[in-house]
Design an enzyme around this catalytic site. Structure first.
Site, mmCIF file in Angstrom:
data_model
loop_
_atom_site.group_PDB
_atom_site.id
_atom_site.type_symbol
_atom_site.label_atom_id
_atom_site.label_comp_id
_atom_site.label_asym_id
_atom_site.label_seq_id
_atom_site.Cartn_x
_atom_site.Cartn_y
_atom_site.Cartn_z
ATOM 1 N N HIS A 241 0.817 -1.213 0.000
ATOM 2 C CA HIS A 241 0.000 0.000 0.000
ATOM 3 C C HIS A 241 0.865 1.284 0.000
ATOM 4 C CE1 HIS A 241 -3.523 -2.460 1.036
ATOM 5 N NE2 HIS A 241 -2.871 -2.938 2.074
ATOM 6 N N ASP A 242 1.586 1.506 1.085
ATOM 7 C CA ASP A 242 2.243 2.802 1.305
ATOM 8 C C ASP A 242 3.358 3.119 0.316
ATOM 9 O OD1 ASP A 242 1.936 2.505 4.934
ATOM 10 O OD2 ASP A 242 0.483 3.034 3.392
#
Ligand code: RIB
Ligand code: CA
Length: 311
Positions: A241-242
């Protein structure tokens, strides 16, 4: 000229890869790392940020302690995904360095006000509590924020914490609503694109083959972190995700999306934390967010592996 950024984070294994990717990339100048309670509480998110900077010999990057809880709601954490340490899978020693005495929100405000005409890019990859607090306390920073590139939300992909809410937005929906209504240019990496940013087994093998302490730590973290999503979604690997936020700043061509109006549900207990993305423009509302939806996954993975190998 490297792009000045602040990473606002709740490490978290995927936060860790985002931080390491940023520190490995000459395109970016990490002015500081600010921590926010999310995946795990304070002070653990701060300890983890210090551990990661020490892992790669970057104790020159200042770490600032931020919010211990959301603006209004009770803190909800995600040890069920990230483990009790928040970065389970990596066996990193306790840090020997300490966080800065200045509060994270003061650092964000001071840094933005002091920025030159190009401004500062804020990269929140956890709940938006610190970002919202900075904007609310000092609205004069708004024209000094070049862009907020954030991980959070979901639309066609729904939620990962409730049926409709993604974790970062769910934890502090009030902060998220303030940020999306701030008028600052926002680029959003929601589950709709991050669930395509999968680390497949062959990718994890490439990381394991990076015969360095950093490669070992990243492989260990991702090996631990993937179990939850592989089991829950039946997918072949962990969603990074990040790191999507950081990869976009390094190579924007890895992603495509479109400008949409985004709002956040803050009232209904059934749908609190849902990001309402007007993807088809049915409201006629002025877009406030560049919503990313597609990723060049192999190009993204190549970038992450190559840069991690350089640390
Ligand atoms: O929903 C995924 C997000 O929540 C990521 O930022 C992950 O680190 C957690 O904070
Ligand atoms: Ca995070």
């Amino acid at each position: 000229m490297a792009r000045p950024i602040i990473i606002d984070t709740d490490p978290g294994q995927d936060d860790a890869v985002a931080i390491l990717l940023a520190l490995a990339s000459p395109e970016l100048d990490v002015l500081g790392i600010t921590t926010v309670a999310g995946n795990v509480p304070q002070p653990l998110v701060t300890t983890n940020a210090l551990r990661l900077c020490e892992l790669v010999g970057r104790t020159d990057v200042p770490v600032f302690i931020g919010a211990h809880q959301p603006l209004v709601r009770e803190l909800f954490t995600a040890e069920y995904v990230h483990g009790p340490t928040g970065i389970d899978g990596a066996d990193l020693p306790d840090p020997v360095t300490t966080a800065q005495p200045k509060h994270a929100v003061d650092f964000i405000i001071d840094t933005c006000l002091a920025a030159g005409t190009d401004g500062v890019t804020l990269c929140p990859v956890g709940p938006l509590t610190n970002i919202a607090s900075a904007i609310a306390r000092e609205p004069m920073i708004i024209p000094k924020i070049r862009e907020i590139a954030l991980m959070g939300g979901g639309f066609f992909a729904g939620g990962n914490t409730t049926p409709v809410a993604e974790f970062n937005i769910y934890v502090d929906p009030d902060a998220a609503s303030l940020v999306f209504n701030s008028g600052v240019p926002i680029t959003m990496f929601s589950l709709d694109v991050t669930h395509k940013a999968l680390v497949l087994p062959e990718d994890l093998d490439r990381i394991r083959a990076i015969d360095t302490p950093v490669g070992e730590a990243v492989a260990g973290m991702l090996g631990y972190y993937e179990r939850h999503d592989v089991e829950k979604y039946g997918i072949a690997g962990a969603p990074l995700h990040d790191p999507c936020v950081i990869a976009y700043l390094i190579d924007p061509d890895l992603f495509t999306g479109k400008a949409c109006r985004v709002d956040v549900e803050t009232e209904s207990e059934l749908t609190v934390g849902q990001t309402i993305v007007d993807w088809w423009g049915v409201t006629g509302a002025e877009p406030n967010t560049m919503v990313m939806s597609e990723i060049d996954r192999s190009g993204f993975i190549d970038l992450v592996v190559e840069r991690i190998a350089e640390l």
